[in-house]
Motif scaffolding. Structure first.
Motif, PDB file in Angstrom:
ATOM      1  N   PHE A   1       0.826  -1.210   0.000  1.00  0.00           N
ATOM      2  CA  PHE A   1       0.000   0.000   0.000  1.00  0.00           C
ATOM      3  C   PHE A   1       0.863   1.264   0.000  1.00  0.00           C
ATOM      4  O   PHE A   1       1.978   1.265   0.534  1.00  0.00           O
ATOM      5  CB  PHE A   1      -0.877   0.047   1.258  1.00  0.00           C
ATOM      6  N   ILE A   2       0.309   2.334  -0.572  1.00  0.00           N
ATOM      7  CA  ILE A   2       0.934   3.656  -0.519  1.00  0.00           C
ATOM      8  C   ILE A   2       0.035   4.555   0.328  1.00  0.00           C
ATOM      9  O   ILE A   2      -1.196   4.565   0.140  1.00  0.00           O
ATOM     10  CB  ILE A   2       1.066   4.259  -1.946  1.00  0.00           C
ATOM     11  N   GLU A   3       0.648   5.298   1.244  1.00  0.00           N
ATOM     12  CA  GLU A   3      -0.131   6.233   2.068  1.00  0.00           C
ATOM     13  C   GLU A   3      -0.336   7.533   1.304  1.00  0.00           C
ATOM     14  O   GLU A   3       0.614   8.098   0.766  1.00  0.00           O
ATOM     15  CB  GLU A   3       0.606   6.527   3.382  1.00  0.00           C
ATOM     16  N   ILE A   4      -1.592   7.984   1.234  1.00  0.00           N
ATOM     17  CA  ILE A   4      -1.852   9.280   0.591  1.00  0.00           C
ATOM     18  C   ILE A   4      -2.307  10.280   1.657  1.00  0.00           C
ATOM     19  O   ILE A   4      -2.792   9.887   2.724  1.00  0.00           O
ATOM     20  CB  ILE A   4      -2.895   9.191  -0.556  1.00  0.00           C
ATOM     21  N   LEU A   5      -2.154  11.567   1.357  1.00  0.00           N
ATOM     22  CA  LEU A   5      -2.545  12.602   2.313  1.00  0.00           C
ATOM     23  C   LEU A   5      -4.067  12.697   2.367  1.00  0.00           C
ATOM     24  O   LEU A   5      -4.740  12.503   1.359  1.00  0.00           O
ATOM     25  CB  LEU A   5      -1.934  13.950   1.915  1.00  0.00           C
ATOM     26  N   PRO A   6      -4.607  13.008   3.543  1.00  0.00           N
ATOM     27  CA  PRO A   6      -6.067  13.080   3.660  1.00  0.00           C
ATOM     28  C   PRO A   6      -6.651  14.315   2.980  1.00  0.00           C
ATOM     29  O   PRO A   6      -5.979  15.330   2.826  1.00  0.00           O
ATOM     30  CB  PRO A   6      -6.284  13.155   5.169  1.00  0.00           C
ATOM     31  N   VAL A   7      -7.910  14.195   2.586  1.00  0.00           N
ATOM     32  CA  VAL A   7      -8.673  15.329   2.051  1.00  0.00           C
ATOM     33  C   VAL A   7      -9.493  15.895   3.204  1.00  0.00           C
ATOM     34  O   VAL A   7     -10.243  15.164   3.850  1.00  0.00           O
ATOM     35  CB  VAL A   7      -9.614  14.845   0.925  1.00  0.00           C
ATOM     36  N   ILE A   8      -9.352  17.170   3.475  1.00  0.00           N
ATOM     37  CA  ILE A   8     -10.063  17.787   4.610  1.00  0.00           C
ATOM     38  C   ILE A   8     -11.336  18.499   4.151  1.00  0.00           C
ATOM     39  O   ILE A   8     -12.338  18.488   4.847  1.00  0.00           O
ATOM     40  CB  ILE A   8      -9.160  18.810   5.346  1.00  0.00           C
ATOM     41  N   ILE A   9     -11.283  19.150   2.977  1.00  0.00           N
ATOM     42  CA  ILE A   9     -12.468  19.851   2.460  1.00  0.00           C
ATOM     43  C   ILE A   9     -12.696  19.451   1.006  1.00  0.00           C
ATOM     44  O   ILE A   9     -11.748  19.199   0.266  1.00  0.00           O
ATOM     45  CB  ILE A   9     -12.334  21.392   2.563  1.00  0.00           C
ATOM     46  N   SER A  10     -13.956  19.381   0.635  1.00  0.00           N
ATOM     47  CA  SER A  10     -14.306  19.005  -0.741  1.00  0.00           C
ATOM     48  C   SER A  10     -15.736  19.488  -1.014  1.00  0.00           C
ATOM     49  O   SER A  10     -16.524  19.632  -0.074  1.00  0.00           O
ATOM     50  CB  SER A  10     -14.216  17.477  -0.862  1.00  0.00           C
ATOM     51  N   PRO A  11     -16.087  19.707  -2.291  1.00  0.00           N
ATOM     52  CA  PRO A  11     -17.470  20.129  -2.575  1.00  0.00           C
ATOM     53  C   PRO A  11     -18.497  19.052  -2.219  1.00  0.00           C
ATOM     54  O   PRO A  11     -19.685  19.327  -2.127  1.00  0.00           O
ATOM     55  CB  PRO A  11     -17.485  20.381  -4.088  1.00  0.00           C
ATOM     56  N   MET A  12     -18.039  17.795  -2.068  1.00  0.00           N
ATOM     57  CA  MET A  12     -18.983  16.748  -1.662  1.00  0.00           C
ATOM     58  C   MET A  12     -18.264  15.755  -0.762  1.00  0.00           C
ATOM     59  O   MET A  12     -17.061  15.563  -0.865  1.00  0.00           O
ATOM     60  CB  MET A  12     -19.575  16.035  -2.868  1.00  0.00           C
ATOM     61  N   THR A  13     -19.051  15.170   0.128  1.00  0.00           N
ATOM     62  CA  THR A  13     -18.468  14.169   1.033  1.00  0.00           C
ATOM     63  C   THR A  13     -19.486  13.064   1.265  1.00  0.00           C
ATOM     64  O   THR A  13     -20.604  13.110   0.737  1.00  0.00           O
ATOM     65  CB  THR A  13     -17.991  14.839   2.337  1.00  0.00           C
ATOM     66  N   ASP A  14     -19.092  12.080   2.028  1.00  0.00           N
ATOM     67  CA  ASP A  14     -19.955  10.935   2.342  1.00  0.00           C
ATOM     68  C   ASP A  14     -21.332  11.413   2.856  1.00  0.00           C
ATOM     69  O   ASP A  14     -21.387  12.188   3.807  1.00  0.00           O
ATOM     70  CB  ASP A  14     -19.234  10.112   3.429  1.00  0.00           C
ATOM     71  N   PRO A  15     -22.440  10.947   2.235  1.00  0.00           N
ATOM     72  CA  PRO A  15     -23.763  11.373   2.742  1.00  0.00           C
ATOM     73  C   PRO A  15     -24.109  10.738   4.094  1.00  0.00           C
ATOM     74  O   PRO A  15     -25.012  11.212   4.783  1.00  0.00           O
ATOM     75  CB  PRO A  15     -24.716  10.881   1.657  1.00  0.00           C
ATOM     76  N   LEU A  16     -23.417   9.693   4.475  1.00  0.00           N
ATOM     77  CA  LEU A  16     -23.682   8.883   5.671  1.00  0.00           C
ATOM     78  C   LEU A  16     -25.101   8.302   5.630  1.00  0.00           C
ATOM     79  O   LEU A  16     -25.924   8.711   4.821  1.00  0.00           O
ATOM     80  CB  LEU A  16     -23.484   9.669   6.971  1.00  0.00           C
ATOM     81  N   ASN A  17     -25.360   7.390   6.539  1.00  0.00           N
ATOM     82  CA  ASN A  17     -26.685   6.776   6.576  1.00  0.00           C
ATOM     83  C   ASN A  17     -27.541   7.326   7.718  1.00  0.00           C
ATOM     84  O   ASN A  17     -28.624   6.844   7.989  1.00  0.00           O
ATOM     85  CB  ASN A  17     -26.558   5.254   6.672  1.00  0.00           C
ATOM     86  N   HIS A  18     -27.014   8.310   8.422  1.00  0.00           N
ATOM     87  CA  HIS A  18     -27.797   8.963   9.477  1.00  0.00           C
ATOM     88  C   HIS A  18     -27.523  10.455   9.364  1.00  0.00           C
ATOM     89  O   HIS A  18     -26.491  10.851   8.817  1.00  0.00           O
ATOM     90  CB  HIS A  18     -27.399   8.429  10.857  1.00  0.00           C
ATOM     91  N   SER A  19     -28.436  11.286   9.883  1.00  0.00           N
ATOM     92  CA  SER A  19     -28.204  12.718   9.660  1.00  0.00           C
ATOM     93  C   SER A  19     -27.387  13.341  10.787  1.00  0.00           C
ATOM     94  O   SER A  19     -27.513  12.993  11.954  1.00  0.00           O
ATOM     95  CB  SER A  19     -29.524  13.461   9.428  1.00  0.00           C
ATOM     96  N   VAL A  20     -26.546  14.257  10.367  1.00  0.00           N
ATOM     97  CA  VAL A  20     -25.708  15.038  11.291  1.00  0.00           C
ATOM     98  C   VAL A  20     -25.867  16.498  10.875  1.00  0.00           C
ATOM     99  O   VAL A  20     -26.397  16.773   9.801  1.00  0.00           O
ATOM    100  CB  VAL A  20     -24.222  14.607  11.210  1.00  0.00           C
ATOM    101  N   PHE A  21     -25.416  17.434  11.721  1.00  0.00           N
ATOM    102  CA  PHE A  21     -25.472  18.849  11.323  1.00  0.00           C
ATOM    103  C   PHE A  21     -24.479  19.094  10.181  1.00  0.00           C
ATOM    104  O   PHE A  21     -23.454  18.421  10.084  1.00  0.00           O
ATOM    105  CB  PHE A  21     -25.118  19.756  12.508  1.00  0.00           C
ATOM    106  N   ASP A  22     -24.817  20.094   9.363  1.00  0.00           N
ATOM    107  CA  ASP A  22     -23.939  20.465   8.241  1.00  0.00           C
ATOM    108  C   ASP A  22     -22.618  21.021   8.739  1.00  0.00           C
ATOM    109  O   ASP A  22     -22.590  21.788   9.693  1.00  0.00           O
ATOM    110  CB  ASP A  22     -24.610  21.577   7.423  1.00  0.00           C
ATOM    111  N   ALA A  23     -21.538  20.663   8.079  1.00  0.00           N
ATOM    112  CA  ALA A  23     -20.250  21.284   8.375  1.00  0.00           C
ATOM    113  C   ALA A  23     -19.719  21.813   7.049  1.00  0.00           C
ATOM    114  O   ALA A  23     -18.980  21.137   6.343  1.00  0.00           O
ATOM    115  CB  ALA A  23     -19.300  20.275   8.995  1.00  0.00           C
TER     116      ALA A  23
END
Ligand code: ASN
Length: 316
Positions: free
Chosen positions: A48-70
């Motif tokens: 495996f190769i380690e890649i740097l994390p993405v902190i902000i993006s125009p879209m992210t995981d919708p998840l299967n439960h609701s959370v407040f918008d960030a």
């Protein structure tokens, strides 16, 4: 100057002396640090190769439960704080066949979740994805990784581990595979807690029903369950990992989004890429704080971070 953090730690560990509380925190943090090192080493050995994390993006995981918008407004658009790197993992596989990242996730959970002792609103997952892999490949990889990191921690920190968690032992593999629907039928809606409380070894929960998970996990040929999994820790520690095979064909992705009621507009960046073609893949994400909590036998994930953010609270 040092009294405030010391007393916070004292309260967390319910111990008689401030120094004792600090000592526990020191041990937990050392184990956590060593754990991340050994996960990275294991995955590198596996190619495996380690890649740097993405902190902000125009879209992210919708998840299967609701959370407040960030979201952060930026010029004419918005950035979302990462809830998981799922889509970026799939795209990264165009370049590299096996990737991982220690990915910080922000999920602004509602305040009731504080009592689960499993939710932080800022946490880190070791997120990995493998091109052309099946779910079975990932189950096998994670089982071997768990054994490898537990052995490493046992070798390096056996004295502190014994004190922190008398139940600590290296799990035996392969882990049992439990089908979601069979467990639900046998033990009812609370089956995950019931089974986790009964277990003494981690086990897999597999074939999760379509409405219990996000659109990106692959639908099996029965049209009802997904080719995915959760890893459940024993002794009541509960869920610690989720993942699966992925939908990668544009038409199927759109169909699944419609079934789940996700807005196609919100995911336009992803859909544009999916149209061009996504690699076939499987992967998963394993929560670092929950794993440390399980290894160290801690009451709460709060004890795994110096600056833990709990649901419903504002803290340093
Ligand atoms: N990281 C998870 C996965 O790979 C997704 C998540 O955290 N919701 O499936």
């Amino acid at each position: 100057v040092y009294e405030a953090p010391a007393f916070e730690i004292l309260r967390r560990h319910k111990v008689a002396k401030v120094e004792e509380g600090l000592k526990v925190t020191e041990q937990v943090l050392k184990i956590e640090s060593e754990l991340m090192l050994s996960m990275g080493q294991f995955l590198r050995r596996e190619g495996f190769i380690e890649i740097l994390p993405v902190i902000i993006s125009p879209m992210t995981d919708p998840l299967n439960h609701s959370v407040f918008d960030a979201q952060i407004k930026y010029y004419d658009g918005y950035y979302s704080l990462t809830k998981s790197m799922i889509f970026h993992k799939q795209l990264a596989l165009r370049v590299l066949p096996k990737i991982f990242s220690f990915s910080p996730n922000v999920r602004l959970e509602t305040k009731e979740r504080i009592s689960s002792h499993k939710h932080l609103i800022e946490f880190t997952q070791l997120d990995l994805e493998v091109r052309d892999a099946t779910r079975e490949d990932i189950l096998d990889l994670i089982e071997r990784m768990v054994v490898s990191i537990f052995e490493h921690i046992e070798e390096k920190y056996i004295d502190s581990i014994r004190k922190l968690n008398p139940k600590f032992r290296v799990p035996s593999i392969p882990f049992e595979r439990v089908k979601y629907i069979e467990a639900f039928d046998k033990f009812g809606g609370d089956f995950e807690t019931v089974l986790s409380n009964m277990a003494t070894n981690p086990f897999w929960l597999i074939d999760i029903p379509i409405f219990e998970r996000e659109f990106y996990d692959k639908l099996s040929s029965n049209g009802k369950t997904l080719v995915d999994m959760d890893l459940i820790y024993p002794f009541g520690f509960g869920e610690g990992l989720s993942g699966g095979e992925r939908e990668f064909e544009y038409n199927k992705i759109v169909e699944r989004m419609k079934v789940k009621g996700n807005s196609l507009d919100e995911f336009s960046f992803y859909l544009e890429e999916a149209k061009k073609g996504l690699p076939k893949s499987s992967g998963c994400g394993i929560g670092i704080e929950r794993l440390v909590r399980f290894i160290c036998g801690l009451d709460s994930v709060k004890e795994t971070r110096l600056f833990a953010k709990m649901p419903g609270e504002i803290s340093l």
